[in-house]
Design an enzyme around this catalytic site. Structure first.
Site, PDB file in Angstrom:
ATOM      1  N   THR A 229       0.868  -1.176   0.000  1.00 41.70           N
ATOM      2  CA  THR A 229       0.000   0.000   0.000  1.00 41.70           C
ATOM      3  C   THR A 229       0.903   1.224   0.000  1.00 41.70           C
ATOM      4  O   THR A 229       1.602   1.479   0.989  1.00 41.70           O
ATOM      5  CB  THR A 229      -0.906   0.022   1.248  1.00 41.70           C
ATOM      6  OG1 THR A 229      -1.691  -1.167   1.241  1.00 41.70           O
ATOM      7  CG2 THR A 229      -1.809   1.235   1.233  1.00 41.70           C
TER       8      THR A 229
ATOM      9  N   LYS B 290      -7.793   1.986  -3.167  1.00 42.40           N
ATOM     10  CA  LYS B 290      -7.524   1.649  -1.761  1.00 42.40           C
ATOM     11  C   LYS B 290      -7.614   2.906  -0.881  1.00 42.40           C
ATOM     12  O   LYS B 290      -8.217   2.888   0.197  1.00 42.40           O
ATOM     13  CB  LYS B 290      -6.138   1.007  -1.651  1.00 42.40           C
ATOM     14  CG  LYS B 290      -5.617   0.830  -0.249  1.00 42.40           C
ATOM     15  CD  LYS B 290      -5.650  -0.586   0.222  1.00 42.40           C
ATOM     16  CE  LYS B 290      -5.233  -0.660   1.693  1.00 42.40           C
ATOM     17  NZ  LYS B 290      -5.415  -1.935   2.300  1.00 42.40           N
TER      18      LYS B 290
ATOM     19  N   LYS C 221      -1.738   5.467   8.447  1.00 36.32           N
ATOM     20  CA  LYS C 221      -0.885   5.468   7.240  1.00 36.32           C
ATOM     21  C   LYS C 221      -1.743   5.630   5.982  1.00 36.32           C
ATOM     22  O   LYS C 221      -1.459   6.474   5.123  1.00 36.32           O
ATOM     23  CB  LYS C 221      -0.097   4.153   7.163  1.00 36.32           C
ATOM     24  CG  LYS C 221       0.676   3.993   5.858  1.00 36.32           C
ATOM     25  CD  LYS C 221       1.154   2.576   5.598  1.00 36.32           C
ATOM     26  CE  LYS C 221       1.610   2.459   4.144  1.00 36.32           C
ATOM     27  NZ  LYS C 221       1.946   1.119   3.720  1.00 36.32           N
TER      28      LYS C 221
HETATM   29  P1  NAD Z   1       5.857  -5.954   7.457  1.00 38.05           P
HETATM   30  O1  NAD Z   1       6.664  -4.873   8.042  1.00 38.05           O
HETATM   31  O2  NAD Z   1       5.406  -7.098   8.305  1.00 38.05           O
HETATM   32  O3  NAD Z   1       6.644  -6.597   6.193  1.00 38.05           O
HETATM   33  C1  NAD Z   1       7.441  -5.864   5.320  1.00 38.05           C
HETATM   34  C2  NAD Z   1       8.672  -6.724   5.016  1.00 38.05           C
HETATM   35  O4  NAD Z   1       9.461  -6.065   4.026  1.00 38.05           O
HETATM   36  C3  NAD Z   1       9.579  -6.910   6.228  1.00 38.05           C
HETATM   37  O5  NAD Z   1       9.781  -8.314   6.449  1.00 38.05           O
HETATM   38  C4  NAD Z   1      10.878  -6.186   5.832  1.00 38.05           C
HETATM   39  O6  NAD Z   1      12.041  -6.834   6.351  1.00 38.05           O
HETATM   40  C5  NAD Z   1      10.815  -6.287   4.338  1.00 38.05           C
HETATM   41  N1  NAD Z   1      11.616  -5.302   3.630  1.00 38.05           N
HETATM   42  C6  NAD Z   1      11.661  -3.951   3.803  1.00 38.05           C
HETATM   43  N2  NAD Z   1      12.500  -3.395   2.908  1.00 38.05           N
HETATM   44  C7  NAD Z   1      12.995  -4.418   2.143  1.00 38.05           C
HETATM   45  C8  NAD Z   1      13.873  -4.482   1.050  1.00 38.05           C
HETATM   46  N3  NAD Z   1      14.454  -3.381   0.539  1.00 38.05           N
HETATM   47  N4  NAD Z   1      14.168  -5.686   0.515  1.00 38.05           N
HETATM   48  C9  NAD Z   1      13.588  -6.818   1.008  1.00 38.05           C
HETATM   49  N5  NAD Z   1      12.726  -6.820   2.053  1.00 38.05           N
HETATM   50  C10 NAD Z   1      12.428  -5.627   2.600  1.00 38.05           C
HETATM   51  O7  NAD Z   1       4.599  -5.232   6.773  1.00 38.05           O
HETATM   52  P2  NAD Z   1       3.208  -5.912   6.328  1.00 38.05           P
HETATM   53  O8  NAD Z   1       2.234  -5.834   7.447  1.00 38.05           O
HETATM   54  O9  NAD Z   1       3.504  -7.212   5.670  1.00 38.05           O
HETATM   55  O10 NAD Z   1       2.728  -4.834   5.247  1.00 38.05           O
HETATM   56  C11 NAD Z   1       3.258  -4.805   3.931  1.00 38.05           C
HETATM   57  C12 NAD Z   1       2.384  -3.862   3.108  1.00 38.05           C
HETATM   58  O11 NAD Z   1       1.037  -4.335   3.105  1.00 38.05           O
HETATM   59  C13 NAD Z   1       2.340  -2.439   3.643  1.00 38.05           C
HETATM   60  O12 NAD Z   1       2.372  -1.536   2.562  1.00 38.05           O
HETATM   61  C14 NAD Z   1       0.993  -2.376   4.384  1.00 38.05           C
HETATM   62  O13 NAD Z   1       0.440  -1.069   4.421  1.00 38.05           O
HETATM   63  C15 NAD Z   1       0.151  -3.290   3.511  1.00 38.05           C
HETATM   64  N6  NAD Z   1      -1.000  -3.895   4.190  1.00 38.05           N
HETATM   65  C16 NAD Z   1      -0.855  -4.440   5.413  1.00 38.05           C
HETATM   66  C17 NAD Z   1      -1.971  -5.002   6.036  1.00 38.05           C
HETATM   67  C18 NAD Z   1      -1.853  -5.637   7.406  1.00 38.05           C
HETATM   68  O14 NAD Z   1      -2.904  -5.919   8.014  1.00 38.05           O
HETATM   69  N7  NAD Z   1      -0.656  -5.881   7.914  1.00 38.05           N
HETATM   70  C19 NAD Z   1      -3.215  -5.010   5.388  1.00 38.05           C
HETATM   71  C20 NAD Z   1      -3.310  -4.478   4.111  1.00 38.05           C
HETATM   72  C21 NAD Z   1      -2.192  -3.922   3.509  1.00 38.05           C
END
Ligand code: NAD
Length: 295
Positions: free
Chosen positions: A96, A168, A243
């Site tokens: 997102t 979204k 966010k």
């Molecule tokens: P998270 O922080 O659990 O996961 C993100 C991952 O990306 C981490 O494991 C981090 O180590 C990795 N990362 C960061 N930079 C990196 C790079 N350069 N190379 C490789 N890996 C890298 O976050 P999440 O909850 O999985 O959310 C991910 C996305 O999904 C976000 O944009 C969030 O807004 C969206 N989202 C989350 C939810 C939710 O409920 N968690 C729901 C809908 C959308």
């Protein structure tokens, strides 16, 4: 079976990549976190040594990263994913992020690219019941449909590049404003001596009806599965809602749209977050409204 590169194996990306493996695809994954990589490898995924390595040789390359700067850096910057991907590969960012970055990365990638943010949270990611809102070329969407279907239940093609992120942002702005005013109505009902159940029974069948009320009721009782019944454990955390509201306000400023309720919703969720409730479900904002009422 497709060859898939998947970068960002966190709370969402981890279970999404596992569902691709369960569907029989060959998935090469990369994450900066060793723990995330270990979990992915334990589920049968192939460890890649870098984001570019995950991208090279894949038919579909996916990212699920925290924010726009991570996405830009992974695809166009140090991550080098766009350059490493095969010319025929389809690129899909499920993070997102802001609409402007989604459009910029898609334009610069030099390959067909989709922005495909999701709703449904970590439970939807585990259960492969996510909703994907997708922007980008129609033929790339058609080609990606079997891959997205392995992770979600509902796919909506919203238009060209950035349209998924736009959908979204608009959806979550509506949700936030609906939730706040629903919570305000319950606080007002409390002050007027009206029971929660009576307000629910009337509004759920009247013009005050909304998803925030009937599926996610911010008081315990009327909707047994809502986070209010488990002390506002998420669900959808306040920090993530703040966010998404910030992204909606950025989009509104860029596009010149006037969104006063969206702006107020952002201010209220930021305040709730700054009070230390970022990890509380977003329906828990009713507690702050009660506190303001009792002052
Ligand atoms: P998270 O922080 O659990 O996961 C993100 C991952 O990306 C981490 O494991 C981090 O180590 C990795 N990362 C960061 N930079 C990196 C790079 N350069 N190379 C490789 N890996 C890298 O976050 P999440 O909850 O999985 O959310 C991910 C996305 O999904 C976000 O944009 C969030 O807004 C969206 N989202 C989350 C939810 C939710 O409920 N968690 C729901 C809908 C959308």
């Amino acid at each position: 079976m497709a060859r898939i590169g998947f970068v960002g194996l966190g709370n969402m990306g981890g279970p999404m990549a596992r569902n691709l493996l369960k569907s029989g695809h060959a998935v090469a994954g990369f994450d900066l976190s060793q723990e995330a990589l270990d979990g992915f490898a334990a589920a049968g995924g192939t460890r890649a040594g870098s984001a570019a390595e995950a991208a090279s040789g894949a038919d579909f390359v996916l990212t699920m990263l925290p924010a726009g700067r991570h996405v830009r850096d992974a695809w166009l910057g140090a991550g080098g994913m766009a350059a490493a991907a095969a010319a025929a590969a389809i690129l899909i960012d499920c993070s997102t992020i802001d609409v402007a970055t989604a459009r910029e990365v898609a334009a610069a990638a030099g390959r067909p690219m989709l922005d495909a943010p999701v709703s449904g949270g970590t439970m939807g990611a585990e259960a492969a019941t996510l909703t994907f809102m997708v922007g980008g070329p129609e033929d790339a969407f058609a080609a990606a449909t079997p891959i997205l279907s392995a992770m979600g239940r509902s796919l909506v093609h919203c238009g060209g590049a950035g349209a998924g992120q736009a959908a979204k942002a608009c959806n979550n702005m509506m949700l936030a404003a609906n939730m706040i005013v629903t919570a305000e109505a319950f606080v007002l009902a409390e002050k007027l001596g009206l029971t929660h159940q009576a307000l629910f029974d009337v509004a759920s069948k009247s013009s005050g009806q909304s998803w925030a009320l009937t599926s996610y009721c911010p008081v315990p009782g009327p909707v047994p599965g809502s986070p209010a019944n488990r002390d506002y454990r998420p669900g959808f955390a306040t920090a993530l809602m703040a966010k998404d509201l910030g992204l909606a306000q950025e989009a509104a400023a860029t596009a010149g749209a006037v969104t006063p309720l969206g702006a107020e919703a952002l201010a209220l969720y930021r305040r709730f977050q700054e009070e230390g409730h970022g990890d509380v479900d977003f329906s828990g904002i009713i507690a702050m409204l009660r506190r303001l009422t009792e002052r």
